[in-house]
Design a protein around this motif. Structure first.
Motif, PDB file in Angstrom:
ATOM      1  N   PRO A  58      -3.278   4.696   5.040  1.00  0.00           N
ATOM      2  CA  PRO A  58      -2.150   5.575   5.672  1.00  0.00           C
ATOM      3  C   PRO A  58      -2.086   6.770   4.673  1.00  0.00           C
ATOM      4  O   PRO A  58      -2.380   6.725   3.294  1.00  0.00           O
ATOM      5  CB  PRO A  58      -0.934   4.774   5.591  1.00  0.00           C
ATOM      6  N   LYS A  59      -1.722   7.781   5.207  1.00  0.00           N
ATOM      7  CA  LYS A  59      -1.166   8.932   4.452  1.00  0.00           C
ATOM      8  C   LYS A  59       0.267   9.508   4.570  1.00  0.00           C
ATOM      9  O   LYS A  59       0.830   9.448   5.598  1.00  0.00           O
ATOM     10  CB  LYS A  59      -1.965  10.242   4.905  1.00  0.00           C
ATOM     11  N   GLY A  60       0.819   9.965   3.490  1.00  0.00           N
ATOM     12  CA  GLY A  60       2.325   9.963   3.460  1.00  0.00           C
ATOM     13  C   GLY A  60       2.534  11.501   3.520  1.00  0.00           C
ATOM     14  O   GLY A  60       2.235  12.291   2.583  1.00  0.00           O
ATOM     15  N   THR A  78       0.664  -1.472  -0.070  1.00  0.00           N
ATOM     16  CA  THR A  78      -0.130  -0.066  -0.140  1.00  0.00           C
ATOM     17  C   THR A  78       0.965   1.197   0.005  1.00  0.00           C
ATOM     18  O   THR A  78       0.559   2.318  -0.746  1.00  0.00           O
ATOM     19  CB  THR A  78      -0.934  -0.050   1.282  1.00  0.00           C
ATOM     20  N   VAL A  79       1.950   1.425   0.595  1.00  0.00           N
ATOM     21  CA  VAL A  79       2.709   2.525   0.896  1.00  0.00           C
ATOM     22  C   VAL A  79       3.555   2.698  -0.417  1.00  0.00           C
ATOM     23  O   VAL A  79       3.764   3.809  -0.980  1.00  0.00           O
ATOM     24  CB  VAL A  79       3.449   2.294   2.050  1.00  0.00           C
ATOM     25  N   LEU A  80       3.988   1.495  -0.925  1.00  0.00           N
ATOM     26  CA  LEU A  80       4.787   1.671  -1.918  1.00  0.00           C
ATOM     27  C   LEU A  80       3.767   2.258  -3.088  1.00  0.00           C
ATOM     28  O   LEU A  80       4.422   2.985  -4.068  1.00  0.00           O
ATOM     29  CB  LEU A  80       5.376   0.322  -2.579  1.00  0.00           C
ATOM     30  N   ARG A  81       2.830   1.643  -3.372  1.00  0.00           N
ATOM     31  CA  ARG A  81       1.764   2.139  -4.286  1.00  0.00           C
ATOM     32  C   ARG A  81       1.493   3.652  -4.245  1.00  0.00           C
ATOM     33  O   ARG A  81       1.432   4.555  -5.130  1.00  0.00           O
ATOM     34  CB  ARG A  81       0.573   1.314  -4.447  1.00  0.00           C
ATOM     35  N   ARG A  82       0.894   4.123  -2.856  1.00  0.00           N
ATOM     36  CA  ARG A  82       0.561   5.311  -2.812  1.00  0.00           C
ATOM     37  C   ARG A  82       1.642   6.554  -2.808  1.00  0.00           C
ATOM     38  O   ARG A  82       1.479   7.557  -3.626  1.00  0.00           O
ATOM     39  CB  ARG A  82       0.180   5.395  -1.429  1.00  0.00           C
TER      40      ARG A  82
END
Length: 727
Positions: free
Chosen positions: A301-303, A227-231
Motif C-alpha cells: 500500500p502507498k500512503g 504495515t500501514v503503521l510502519r510505513r
C-alpha cells in the motif's frame, strides 16, 4: 481525404524543395510525413519510431513501403476524430510543414503543433476558478460555528446525537491529551475506530492538536494494520477498546502509544473548562493534514499525504458546488479508509449543517439505507455508481418518498449514461453530480453538476473545481489538442506531497508543473479528453490499458460502447485467459438486453475487431466489492470458470483445406503459433491490422479485397468466402 492545405507559403515550399533535392525523395513524401505527424497528434498515437527521430528521418520512412501505406492509413483516420475540426487539422498541418521545412534535422517530437492561442486557452480558460482561500484551517472555521450556534445538532449516529458544543468539547479533550503527550506538528496519529460520533471527535482532535490523521478500520487484518503503521511512521494510535487485530499488530511493533477513546472521553461532563477549551495551536496551510493509504500495483500500500490548504479547498468546493447550506443534512456513508469519507464527515460543520453518520449495517441493507435517508432528512449524499444502481432498483421495488433530497453525488467509478437516465426518470428535480478526483489530489478535483441527462454519449466528469488546474497531456507532459485523448494531470493547491516514506513511487508520479514550475504536478494515470463544452470526459485508467495480441486496448472505451447497445443497463469488460493467450470477456445486465451475439455485432459495428470481447455474457447484476464498486476480480473468476464449458466452433481447429491454408497465412503474416488459430478466431484478435490485411489480400492473389475481409470476421468465414469466390 480532404486536401486540408491547398497552398503553401513560399518559404515553406522552398524548404520542402531543398529536402527533396538533399534526400532524393519526392515532394509527396514530405507532405505525407507532415500528415503522418498530424495524424499521430490528433489520434493520440505517436508513430512508432526512436525518440530522437528527425523530420528528415520521418520523411525517409514514409517515402518507401510499408511506411507510405502506414502513413496513408493513419491520415485516413483523421476525419474520424469528432472533436478535431478540419480547420484545426489544417493549422496543425501548416505548422508541421513549417517546422519540417525550417529545420529538417530537428527531432519531430521536440516541438508542439498547437498554436499559442490553443495553449493559452488550455492553460487559462480550462482551469478552475481562482478563489481566495481563507488563511484559516478547517478546525478553526468549525470553532467559529461552535461559537455561533453551540446548541445546534452537529452530528447524528443512529439514535445518538451531539451538538456543536458537545462535539467540540469532546474533540478538545482528546486533542489536549495528544498535546500533553508531546505530539508535534505533522506527527501521524492513527485512528482505529468504527464510524461513530467518537470517531468524529477523534478526527477533529488530531487536526486541532496539529497532527496528521491516518484512518484504519478495526476489521483490517493485523498484518495490514502493522504495515500501514510502519510505513507511515505513526507512533500514536487512537482506538476503541477491544480491537483484536490492532492488539496483534501492536504486539510486533515497538514504541507505539495506544490511547483508548473511551478513557479519554469518559467524564467529559465533569471536566473543567481548561480541559475542554480550544487549544488554538498554530497550524500552517502547508502543514500535513492527513494520509490515506491506497492499493499499490506492487502489492504494497502507498500512503498519499495531503495538506491543510488542499483539504480546505476541497471542502469549500463541495459546499459551493453541491449547495450545502446551514441546517441541512449531509450523509456520511463511506468507509473511513475511503478518502471521500472525510468531506462527508466534516463539510456540513463549516456552514452550520448536520452530519448523519449512516452505520455500515444500514449501508449494506439498501432498504434500510433508503429509509434512513428519508427519516434523517438527508439533503446531500455521495455514493459509488454501482450502489446508486442498487438503490434505484430498491426504490423501483418499494418506492419511498425522499422529499428533502436535493443532491446526489457519485464518484469512485465511471458514471454510465443509462444510470444517469434512470436517475432523472426517478428524481427529475434532484441534482446529480458526477465527481472525479484522486486521493493524491485532496479527493475530488472535478464536478459535473447535472440537472438533466447530458447530451454527450458518455457522462462528463466536469470542470475543475476552485483553484485546481487540469491538463490533458502526452507521455512527455506536452499538451495534446483539444478533443484528443491523453493523460489527465493536476496542478495547484490540490496536489499533495507524495507518498509517505516512499521516494521511488513519489518520483514516478509527482513532479513540478512544466507551465508553472512553482506548483506541484500529479500524473493521475487516467485518460481523458476535453469536450467542446469545456468539460472533461473520462476515458479509463492507464492500468486498464491492456495488451491483447499486440494491441493496446482501453477497457473503458469498450465498456462505453457496450453501454450504448439498446437494452444494456450496465456492463464491464475484463481480461481472462493465460498470459500467452489473453481474451477480452464482457458482462452486461438488463432485462431487455439482447442476446450476446446481437450485442457482439452491435459492438463490432463501432469498434475494431480486436476490441470486440471474444465472449459476452448476460448476467442478472454485476458483482460488487465491499466499497460498492464493480468486482472485476470476481468477473475474471467467472470468465475462467466458464471457459472450459464454453466449447463451440470458436475453439475448433481448422477443418477444410481452405481453412488450413488461411490459418497458415495468418500464422506467417502475424508471427503467431499455428496451433493457436481456431475456426472461430478473428484476424484482428491475433494482431491483424489494416496494413497486414493488405498483405493478406496480396498473399491470396487479390481474389478478395480488404473490404471483403472486414466483413468476414472469423477464419471459417474467410475460408467460406474464398470457397465461394473459387466456385
Amino acid at each position: 481525404m480532404t486536401d486540408y492545405l491547398p497552398g503553401l507559403p513560399a518559404d515553406v515550399a522552398d524548404g520542402i524543395l531543398r529536402i527533396v533535392d538533399e534526400s532524393g525523395v519526392d515532394a509527396e513524401a514530405v507532405r505525407l510525413a507532415a500528415r503522418f505527424k498530424v495524424a499521430a497528434l490528433v489520434t493520440g498515437s505517436e508513430p512508432p519510431a526512436a525518440e530522437r527521430e528527425t523530420w528528415r528521418e520521418l520523411v525517409a520512412r514514409v517515402a518507401v513501403e510499408p511506411g507510405r501505406t502506414e502513413a496513408g492509413l493513419a491520415w485516413g483516420a483523421v476525419a474520424a476524430q469528432e472533436f478535431v475540426p478540419p480547420a484545426r487539422v489544417a493549422e496543425y498541418l501548416g505548422t508541421a510543414l513549417g517546422l519540417l521545412a525550417a529545420d529538417p534535422d530537428r527531432p519531430h517530437r521536440s516541438g508542439t503543433l498547437l498554436s499559442p492561442a490553443e495553449v493559452r486557452f488550455q492553460l487559462e480558460e480550462l482551469a478552475g476558478p481562482v478563489e481566495e482561500l481563507p488563511d484559516r484551517r478547517f478546525h478553526e472555521l468549525f470553532q467559529d460555528r461552535v461559537r455561533q450556534h453551540p446548541d445546534a445538532v452537529a452530528a447524528v449516529q443512529g439514535t445518538r446525537s451531539w451538538t456543536y458544543r458537545e462535539l467540540n468539547e469532546r474533540a478538545n479533550l482528546v486533542a489536549r491529551s495528544l498535546h500533553r503527550g508531546g505530539l508535534r506538528a505533522e506527527d501521524v496519529v492513527a485512528v482505529v475506530a468504527e464510524r461513530t460520533l467518537e470517531w468524529m471527535a477523534a478526527v477533529l482532535a488530531v487536526f486541532k492538536a496539529g497532527g496528521c490523521y491516518l484512518p484504519l478500520e478495526p476489521h483490517f487484518p493485523a498484518e495490514r494494520i502493522a504495515t500501514v503503521l510502519r510505513r507511515s511512521g505513526s507512533r500514536r494510535v487512537l482506538s476503541e477498546r477491544g480491537v483484536p487485530q490492532l492488539d496483534a499488530a501492536l504486539a510486533g511493533l515497538d514504541d507505539i502509544e495506544l490511547l483508548l477513546l473511551d478513557e479519554l472521553l469518559d467524564g467529559h461532563r465533569d471536566a473543567g473548562s481548561e480541559h475542554t477549551a480550544d487549544l488554538d495551536l498554530p497550524v500552517a496551510a502547508g502543514q500535513l493534514a492527513y494520509i490515506y493509504f491506497t492499493s499499490g500495483s506492487t502489492g504494497e500500500p502507498k500512503g498519499a499525504m495531503c495538506e491543510h490548504a488542499g483539504f480546505l479547498n476541497h471542502l469549500l468546493a463541495k459546499i459551493e458546488d453541491l449547495g450545502v447550506r446551514e441546517g441541512e443534512v449531509v450523509a456520511q456513508t463511506a468507509p473511513q479508509c475511503f478518502d471521500i469519507s472525510l468531506w462527508q464527515l466534516v463539510a456540513a460543520l463549516l456552514v452550520g449543517g448536520r452530519t448523519h453518520i449512516v452505520e455500515q449495517d444500514v449501508v449494506l441493507d439498501v432498504h434500510r439505507f433508503v429509509d434512513t435517508l428519508a427519516e434523517g432528512g438527508v439533503r446531500t449524499v455521495q455514493l459509488v455508481p454501482s450502489y446508486l444502481e442498487v438503490m434505484l432498483s430498491a426504490l423501483e421495488e418499494r418506492p419511498v418518498p425522499l422529499p428533502l433530497l436535493r443532491c446526489v453525488s457519485v464518484t469512485g467509478e465511471a458514471l454510465k449514461k443509462p444510470l444517469a437516465e434512470r436517475w432523472f426518470r426517478a428524481f427529475p428535480g434532484v441534482l446529480l453530480v458526477n465527481a472525479y478526483g484522486l486521493t493524491e489530489t485532496s479527493d475530488d478535483t472535478n464536478h459535473e453538476v447535472m440537472e438533466d441527462v447530458p447530451a454527450h454519449p458518455s457522462v462528463p466528469i466536469g470542470r475543475p473545481i476552485r483553484n485546481v488546474r487540469v491538463y490533458v497531456v502526452d507521455e512527455r507532459l506536452a499538451l495534446v489538442p483539444l478533443g484528443v485523448p491523453g493523460e489527465i494531470v493536476f496542478s495547484g493547491v490540490c496536489v499533495g506531497r507524495g507518498y509517505v516514506n516512499d521516494e521511488e513511487r513519489t518520483a514516478a508520479v509527482f513532479g513540478r508543473d512544466p507551465y508553472r514550475p512553482e506548483e506541484r504536478l500529479y500524473r493521475s494515470g487516467d485518460f481523458g479528453r476535453w469536450l467542446p463544452s469545456g468539460t472533461l470526459e473520462y476515458r479509463g485508467r492507464r492500468d486498464s490499458q491492456v495488451k491483447v495480441n499486440g494491441f493496446r486496448i482501453e477497457i473503458g472505451e469498450i465498456e462505453s460502447r457496450l453501454l450504448q447497445v439498446q437494452g444494456v443497463r450496465d456492463g464491464a469488460v475484463v481480461v481472462a485467459g493465460s498470459a500467452g493467450h489473453p481474451q477480452l470477456v464482457g458482462y452486461y445486465t438488463g432485462a431487455s438486453a439482447p442476446d450476446p451475439a446481437v450485442v457482439a455485432d452491435a459492438v463490432a459495428a463501432v469498434l475494431p475487431g480486436y476490441m470486440v470481447p471474444r465472449r459476452l455474457h448476460r448476467i442478472e447484476r454485476l458483482p460488487l466489492t465491499a466499497n460498492g464498486k464493480t468486482d472485476r476480480n470476481a468477473l475474471v473468476r467467472l470468465a475462467e470458470e466458464a471457459e472450459p464449458a464454453s466449447g463451440g466452433a470458436d475453439l475448433d481447429p481448422p477443418v477444410t483445406p481452405t481453412e488450413h491454408r488461411v490459418a497458415g497465412l495468418w500464422a506467417e503474416l502475424l508471427k503467431v503459433p499455428l496451433d493457436g488459430i481456431a475456426r472461430g478466431t478473428r484476424f484482428t484478435e491475433l494482431g491483424g491490422t489494416s496494413l497486414s490485411a493488405i498483405r493478406l489480400v496480396i498473399a491470396l492473389d487479390r481474389v478478395v479485397t480488404v473490404k471483403d475481409l472486414q466483413d468476414t470476421s472469423t477464419l471459417a468465414d474467410v475460408a467460406a468466402l474464398l470457397d465461394r469466390v473459387a466456385a
